[in-house]
Motif scaffolding. Structure first.
Motif, PDB file in Angstrom:
ATOM      1  N   GLY A   1       0.781  -1.261  -0.313  1.00 47.18           N
ATOM      2  CA  GLY A   1       0.264  -0.335  -0.543  1.00 47.18           C
ATOM      3  C   GLY A   1       0.523   1.478  -0.155  1.00 47.18           C
ATOM      4  N   TRP A   2       0.318   2.459  -0.294  1.00 48.20           N
ATOM      5  CA  TRP A   2       0.460   4.120  -0.189  1.00 48.20           C
ATOM      6  C   TRP A   2      -0.162   4.148   1.596  1.00 48.20           C
ATOM      7  CZ3 TRP A   2       5.266   5.445  -2.369  1.00 48.20           C
ATOM      8  CH2 TRP A   2       5.499   4.827  -2.923  1.00 48.20           C
ATOM      9  N   PHE A   3       0.620   5.312   1.761  1.00 47.30           N
ATOM     10  CA  PHE A   3       0.260   6.173   2.850  1.00 47.30           C
ATOM     11  C   PHE A   3       0.742   7.418   2.909  1.00 47.30           C
ATOM     12  CE2 PHE A   3      -1.745   3.884   5.897  1.00 47.30           C
ATOM     13  CZ  PHE A   3      -1.637   2.231   5.275  1.00 47.30           C
ATOM     14  N   ARG A   4       0.130   8.289   2.910  1.00 50.60           N
ATOM     15  CA  ARG A   4       0.778   9.964   3.135  1.00 50.60           C
ATOM     16  C   ARG A   4       0.803  10.357   4.217  1.00 50.60           C
ATOM     17  NH1 ARG A   4      -3.325  12.621  -1.381  1.00 50.60           N
ATOM     18  NH2 ARG A   4      -5.149  13.258  -0.243  1.00 50.60           N
ATOM     19  N   GLU A   5       1.635  11.812   4.918  1.00 51.76           N
ATOM     20  CA  GLU A   5       1.339  12.624   5.836  1.00 51.76           C
ATOM     21  C   GLU A   5       1.977  13.692   5.478  1.00 51.76           C
ATOM     22  OE1 GLU A   5       3.319  10.453   8.656  1.00 51.76           O
ATOM     23  OE2 GLU A   5       3.676  11.937  10.019  1.00 51.76           O
ATOM     24  N   ALA A   6       0.458  14.541   5.048  1.00 50.44           N
ATOM     25  CA  ALA A   6       0.829  15.462   4.923  1.00 50.44           C
ATOM     26  C   ALA A   6       1.364  16.756   6.677  1.00 50.44           C
ATOM     27  CB  ALA A   6      -0.460  16.615   4.229  1.00 50.44           C
ATOM     28  N   PRO A   7       1.981  17.978   6.706  1.00 52.74           N
ATOM     29  CA  PRO A   7       2.741  18.458   7.867  1.00 52.74           C
ATOM     30  C   PRO A   7       1.452  18.980   8.567  1.00 52.74           C
ATOM     31  CG  PRO A   7       3.286  19.361   5.989  1.00 52.74           C
ATOM     32  CD  PRO A   7       2.629  18.345   5.262  1.00 52.74           C
ATOM     33  N   GLY A   8       1.840  18.383  10.407  1.00 54.91           N
ATOM     34  CA  GLY A   8       1.051  18.815  11.365  1.00 54.91           C
ATOM     35  C   GLY A   8      -0.129  17.712  11.162  1.00 54.91           C
ATOM     36  N   LYS A   9      -0.773  16.453  10.708  1.00 53.56           N
ATOM     37  CA  LYS A   9      -1.569  15.791   9.728  1.00 53.56           C
ATOM     38  C   LYS A   9      -1.312  14.591  10.393  1.00 53.56           C
ATOM     39  CE  LYS A   9      -4.634  18.598   6.877  1.00 53.56           C
ATOM     40  NZ  LYS A   9      -4.949  18.602   5.326  1.00 53.56           N
ATOM     41  N   GLU A  10      -2.495  13.438  10.404  1.00 54.18           N
ATOM     42  CA  GLU A  10      -1.087  12.157  11.087  1.00 54.18           C
ATOM     43  C   GLU A  10      -1.754  11.036   9.812  1.00 54.18           C
ATOM     44  OE1 GLU A  10      -4.013  11.561  14.878  1.00 54.18           O
ATOM     45  OE2 GLU A  10      -4.590  10.720  13.230  1.00 54.18           O
TER      46      GLU A  10
END
Length: 130
Positions: free
Chosen positions: A35-44
């Motif tokens: 899978g692929w996940f992502r993490e933006a600044p300040g977010k889970e």
């Protein structure tokens, strides 16, 4: 044992496309849901997409459905994410991940939680400029 290395991130204009790749080492790739996940600044960290071990089943977050496509090549121990019609809100660090949970139709969304994924790459930055 079992490393994941992402590549392909970068800077792109809104509406553009980008492709990510993940190279896996170790003997378990062909049995793992990837899978692929992502993490933006300040977010889970959030789920983006997943594909079953055989490649026959895939699953997408509602926010990317219809724009992103996940695929895999078990002969090359690789998984890919094609991202089209990118939006500024897609800006994040993208992580490749592996899970021993068998992805199949009707599984439900519980497996998307990061706790069920035991292999992670180091991440690659994707920035979408407005």
């Amino acid at each position: 044992q079992g490393q994941l290395v992402e590549s392909g991130g970068g800077l792109v204009q809104a509406g553009g496309s980008l492709g990510l790749s993940c190279a896996a080492s170790g003997g378990t790739f062909g049995t793992y849901t990837m899978g692929w996940f992502r993490e933006a600044p300040g977010k889970e960290r959030e789920f983006v997409a997943a594909i079953s071990a055989s490649g026959g089943t895939d699953d997408y977050a509602d926010s990317v459905k219809g724009r992103f496509t996940i695929s895999r090549d078990n002969a090359k121990n690789a998984v890919f994410l094609r991202m089209n019609t990118l939006k500024p809100e897609d800006t994040a660090i993208y992580y490749c991940a592996g899970s021993p949970i068998l992805l199949a139709p009707g599984l439900g969304r519980g497996y998307r939680q990061t706790v069920y994924w035991d292999k992670w790459g180091q991440g690659t930055q994707v920035t979408v400029r407005d």
